[in-house]
Design a protein around this motif. Structure first.
Motif, PDB file in Angstrom:
ATOM      1  N   VAL A   1       0.905  -1.101   0.053  1.00  0.00           N
ATOM      2  CA  VAL A   1      -0.131   0.043  -0.086  1.00  0.00           C
ATOM      3  C   VAL A   1       0.988   1.452  -0.041  1.00  0.00           C
ATOM      4  O   VAL A   1       1.666   1.464   0.941  1.00  0.00           O
ATOM      5  N   ALA A   2       0.803   2.086  -1.085  1.00  0.00           N
ATOM      6  CA  ALA A   2       1.350   3.250  -1.146  1.00  0.00           C
ATOM      7  C   ALA A   2       0.703   4.298  -0.149  1.00  0.00           C
ATOM      8  O   ALA A   2      -0.431   4.605  -0.728  1.00  0.00           O
ATOM      9  N   HIS A   3       1.198   4.971   0.665  1.00  0.00           N
ATOM     10  CA  HIS A   3       0.732   5.908   1.467  1.00  0.00           C
ATOM     11  C   HIS A   3       0.741   7.305   0.758  1.00  0.00           C
ATOM     12  O   HIS A   3       1.299   8.082   1.449  1.00  0.00           O
ATOM     13  N   VAL A   4       0.327   7.718  -0.357  1.00  0.00           N
ATOM     14  CA  VAL A   4       0.381   8.861  -1.009  1.00  0.00           C
ATOM     15  C   VAL A   4      -0.256  10.013  -0.605  1.00  0.00           C
ATOM     16  O   VAL A   4      -1.036  10.084   0.236  1.00  0.00           O
ATOM     17  N   ARG A   5       0.185  11.285  -1.070  1.00  0.00           N
ATOM     18  CA  ARG A   5      -0.237  12.431  -0.778  1.00  0.00           C
ATOM     19  C   ARG A   5      -1.605  12.585  -1.335  1.00  0.00           C
ATOM     20  O   ARG A   5      -1.901  11.892  -2.142  1.00  0.00           O
ATOM     21  N   GLY A   6      -2.537  13.278  -0.956  1.00  0.00           N
ATOM     22  CA  GLY A   6      -4.064  13.304  -1.193  1.00  0.00           C
ATOM     23  C   GLY A   6      -4.740  12.524  -0.086  1.00  0.00           C
ATOM     24  O   GLY A   6      -6.014  12.915   0.215  1.00  0.00           O
ATOM     25  N   GLY A   7      -4.210  11.389   0.482  1.00  0.00           N
ATOM     26  CA  GLY A   7      -4.772  10.907   1.681  1.00  0.00           C
ATOM     27  C   GLY A   7      -4.529  11.379   2.914  1.00  0.00           C
ATOM     28  O   GLY A   7      -3.890  12.356   2.790  1.00  0.00           O
ATOM     29  N   GLY A   8      -4.917  10.585   3.961  1.00  0.00           N
ATOM     30  CA  GLY A   8      -4.894  11.309   5.160  1.00  0.00           C
ATOM     31  C   GLY A   8      -3.970  10.565   6.111  1.00  0.00           C
ATOM     32  O   GLY A   8      -3.728  10.788   7.454  1.00  0.00           O
ATOM     33  N   ASP A   9      -2.879  10.100   5.438  1.00  0.00           N
ATOM     34  CA  ASP A   9      -2.044   8.894   6.148  1.00  0.00           C
ATOM     35  C   ASP A   9      -0.963   9.829   7.311  1.00  0.00           C
ATOM     36  O   ASP A   9      -0.390   9.464   7.855  1.00  0.00           O
ATOM     37  N   ALA A  10      -0.805  11.167   6.786  1.00  0.00           N
ATOM     38  CA  ALA A  10       0.136  11.869   7.574  1.00  0.00           C
ATOM     39  C   ALA A  10      -0.540  13.357   7.614  1.00  0.00           C
ATOM     40  O   ALA A  10       0.156  14.429   7.774  1.00  0.00           O
ATOM     41  N   GLY A  11      -1.876  13.233   8.188  1.00  0.00           N
ATOM     42  CA  GLY A  11      -2.462  14.581   8.520  1.00  0.00           C
ATOM     43  C   GLY A  11      -2.841  15.278   7.392  1.00  0.00           C
ATOM     44  O   GLY A  11      -2.929  14.959   6.371  1.00  0.00           O
ATOM     45  N   ARG A  12      -3.668  16.581   7.810  1.00  0.00           N
ATOM     46  CA  ARG A  12      -4.258  17.440   6.862  1.00  0.00           C
ATOM     47  C   ARG A  12      -3.430  17.797   5.717  1.00  0.00           C
ATOM     48  O   ARG A  12      -3.487  18.109   4.514  1.00  0.00           O
ATOM     49  N   GLU A  13      -2.090  18.355   6.143  1.00  0.00           N
ATOM     50  CA  GLU A  13      -1.362  18.783   5.129  1.00  0.00           C
ATOM     51  C   GLU A  13      -0.982  17.850   4.066  1.00  0.00           C
ATOM     52  O   GLU A  13      -0.549  18.269   3.097  1.00  0.00           O
TER      53      GLU A  13
END
Length: 709
Positions: A492-504
């Motif tokens: 699973v790629a925790h890419v930007r656009g998701g919420g894996d590392a907060g709102r930013e």
């Protein structure tokens, strides 16, 4: 049309439709496929069904995967219960059943609950033996005598709201038609009445309505502030009416609160809690009478604040639980007592949840929950006696409901029982870090079943979603487990656009920055190959909905990236996404074609248009094999997206391929959301049998593992 693949006969040549947007010609040769029921489209779909059936017959793991998936889901599946005086209600999908049913326990406490004592209130299969009708939502009234039930047929997610008597399931009063996932908030006093919302009527009636149960008379209570908002309504503590408006999923929430004891139900006086603030906020009422808010205001990882509901504006907010960098505060529920209020808080770190009970007055942590493993916690709900029920699932364990007694740290199974779950393989989890095109470090979670080589290339599924600020959490997926048990690897790629590392992290991959999410996925695929976890010919990208858009965009941007792609109910035509399905509601996430800079970003990765551009090049690129799924009842992404994408891929195919470069698995009478177990198993088995065939995953005996506990 040039370079038609052998054996692929299209029944309709491309059209000459060309739009001019911001001075740029935008061809749309397959716009005719937006007409779902035209004779041309129906004939074209018949050919795609023939292609799919012919290819699927060659997939050796198809039957074995279906058998494994069915075995893994052959357990009772419960929802977290709702308590009313002398009554407990929940849904259960018994092992072997196709749909959940709504049941009730006539019990004053959870101690008296036994699964075999459940009384059926509503069974969608009994109402519709065809299995096309789903139970979408339900809400009992304050006394537990009536329950509002929403159901829809054919997957359209726009159906009927009925009020039933809990004692025998008989309807009361006229039904409401055309309701789409409305919240139902029961009035606390007087003859039975409830508030509900209309989301998508085109006649100006979007907003909150009060409905009298006996005769169905309605009063319009409050309008929405704009066409791009999603309204919601709830009653907190039996007296406070909360009205919410979501401006773009995962971007901004406005909230107002009204005390229903201050005036007529038809004219509640709303006080602003949060308005015109670029933040997400969710509210719940504590046993101490305070309003608790989970918010991203000054806290991209989310924090919890408390405020007096009589004056709920931001000036009175008091921080109780601060944000913790690296851990998204994903869910919470007030619990405890009026004298000793507590908060159960769930945090997510790269898909793995932890749960902690805090003192609601000081925010101090009191105890960590002893969860069954490393997985996902969902839907914590507090009962009047302070007991908390929550859902728990992990990679190898189907969701179960757990019951946390007041003061306890270890939740116990609910309802009590001794049913043995199916055997599942042990799964190892590691995290791989890669660098995206702009240098950002992106985490990739890698799952491997015990007994599968962990340091040599094996066929790999790489999944991504990357939208709406949603983190990828590692709950249960029978499909993933079947893939792992067959000897494959899952990442699973925790890419930007998701919420894996907060709102930013979300905003860094939204709007004009959405191409960053595509670059993150490409970097993740390259990293899996560079570390010898897989080879290009053994890699398949997988994503659905917004994730389907992402995997298609990555594959057409880098045709050498992987061997195959599964794109389920994807977005694909980003020049017209606002005209299809619910696309008009998603301009905060993707941008709008009306803005020239947004339009440029959309066209830079729009999969449909990237493929159309390749069709005029000689020689054109060899795209990976693509399996698209589309659902005729899909009112969210609209099945026109996979239809048009499939046609574009077929047209761009190189003549020497010898097989269809794109397959479309198209279903009728289902939509974007829930479906019967049998249809879900068939879809999952087909998709992953396709991936196995393309990546070379060979049949093998299942690894011996542990029983779920």
């Amino acid at each position: 049309m040039r370079n038609r693949a052998p054996g692929v006969a299209l029944v309709h040549e491309p059209s000459s439709v060309v739009d001019t947007l911001h001075g740029r010609p935008v061809p749309d040769p397959y716009r005719w496929l937006e007409s779902a029921d035209s004779p041309e489209t129906l004939r074209w779909l018949e050919e795609r069904a023939h292609d799919h059936a012919r290819e699927a017959a060659t997939w050796p793991l198809r039957d074995r995967l279906a058998e494994r998936i069915r075995g893994y889901v052959a357990t009772d599946l419960w929802s977290t219960p709702v308590h009313r005086p002398g009554l407990i209600m929940a849904t259960v999908r018994p092992a072997g059943a196709e749909h959940p049913r709504l049941v009730a326990f006539d019990s004053p406490s959870a101690d008296g609950v036994r699964a075999d004592r459940a009384r059926v209130v509503h069974d969608p299969v009994a109402a519709d033996p065809s299995g096309r009708t789903t139970l979408d939502a339900w809400e009992p009234d304050p006394d537990g005598r009536l329950v509002a039930v929403q159901s829809s047929t054919g997957g359209v997610e726009r159906g009927v709201l009925r009020v039933l008597r809990v004692v025998d399931g008989r309807p009361v009063g006229p039904e409401v038609r055309g309701v789409r996932y409305s919240h139902v908030a029961w009035a606390p006093q007087g003859p039975p009445a409830f508030y509900y919302v209309r989301r998508d009527d085109g006649d100006g009636s979007r907003g909150v309505w009060l409905r009298r149960v006996a005769d169905g008379t309605e009063t319009f209570v409050r309008a929405c502030s704009g066409p791009g908002t999603v309204p919601g309504v709830r009653v907190l503590g039996g007296r406070l009416l909360l009205f919410t408006e979501s401006h773009g999923t995962g971007h901004r929430t406005d909230l107002w609160l009204a005390d229903l004891g201050e005036g007529p139900l038809e004219r509640p006086v709303f006080r602003p809690v949060q308005v015109d603030v670029e933040a997400e906020t969710e509210a719940a009422l504590g046993p101490d009478g305070l309003l608790y808010l989970r918010t991203t205001v000054d806290a991209p990882w989310r924090r919890i604040c408390a405020v007096d509901p009589a004056d709920p504006g931001p000036a009175g907010w008091r921080e109780v639980v601060p944000q913790e960098a690296g851990a998204t505060l994903d869910a919470f529920t007030p619990c405890g007592t009026a004298d000793a209020p507590e908060l159960l808080v769930v945090c997510t770190r790269l898909g793995i949840d932890t749960a902690t009970v805090h003192d609601a007055r000081t925010g101090a942590p009191l105890r960590d929950l002893d969860l069954p493993g490393e997985g996902m916690v969902s839907g914590p709900v507090a009962a009047p006696d302070g007991t908390v029920h929550l859902g728990y699932a992990d990679v190898t364990a189907q969701q179960r409901v757990l019951c946390l007694a007041p003061g306890a740290a270890r939740p116990l199974p609910w309802p009590p029982g001794d049913a043995a779950p199916p055997e599942a393989p042990e799964v190892e989890r590691t995290v791989l870090w890669c660098r995206s095109a702009d240098g950002t470090r992106v985490p990739v979670t890698v799952l491997t079943a015990h007994g599968t080589a962990s340091d040599t290339p094996v066929p790999t599924l790489l999944h991504a979603y990357g939208g709406f600020g949603r983190p990828r959490r590692f709950g249960f997926s029978a499909t993933v487990l079947a893939w792992l048990a067959s000897g494959g690897r899952y990442a699973v790629a925790h890419v930007r656009g998701g919420g894996d590392a907060g709102r930013e992290w979300h905003l860094a991959g939204a709007g004009r920055r959405k191409p960053r999410a595509v670059e993150d996925l490409i970097a993740a695929a390259d990293a899996l190959v560079a570390t010898d976890l897989c080879v290009r010919s053994g890699l398949c990208l997988s994503g659905g909905s917004a994730g389907g858009l992402l995997v298609l965009a990555a594959a057409v941007a880098r045709p050498d990236l992987c061997e195959a792609v599964i794109a389920s109910a994807p977005l694909a035509d980003m020049a017209r996404f606002e005209r299809l399905g619910l696309g008009r509601m998603w301009t905060r996430e993707f941008g709008t074609v009306a803005d020239p800079d947004d339009f440029a970003a959309l066209m830079s990765y729009s999969p449909y248009h990237r493929v159309l551009e390749s069709a005029v090049r000689t020689p054109g690129p060899r795209f990976p094999s693509v399996l698209l799924t589309g659902f005729d009842g899909d009112t969210r992404t609209d099945a026109a997206h996979p239809r048009k994408m499939c046609a574009a891929l077929l047209a761009a195919a190189r003549a020497e391929e010898g097989r269809p470069p794109a397959l479309l698995r198209y279903e009728r009478d289902v939509g974007h959301g829930p479906r019967s177990v049998g249809r879900a198993v068939g879809l999952a088995a087909d998709a992953h049998a396709f991936a196995a065939h393309r990546t070379g995953l060979a049949p093998r005996r299942p690894a011996r593992g542990r029983s779920w506990s």
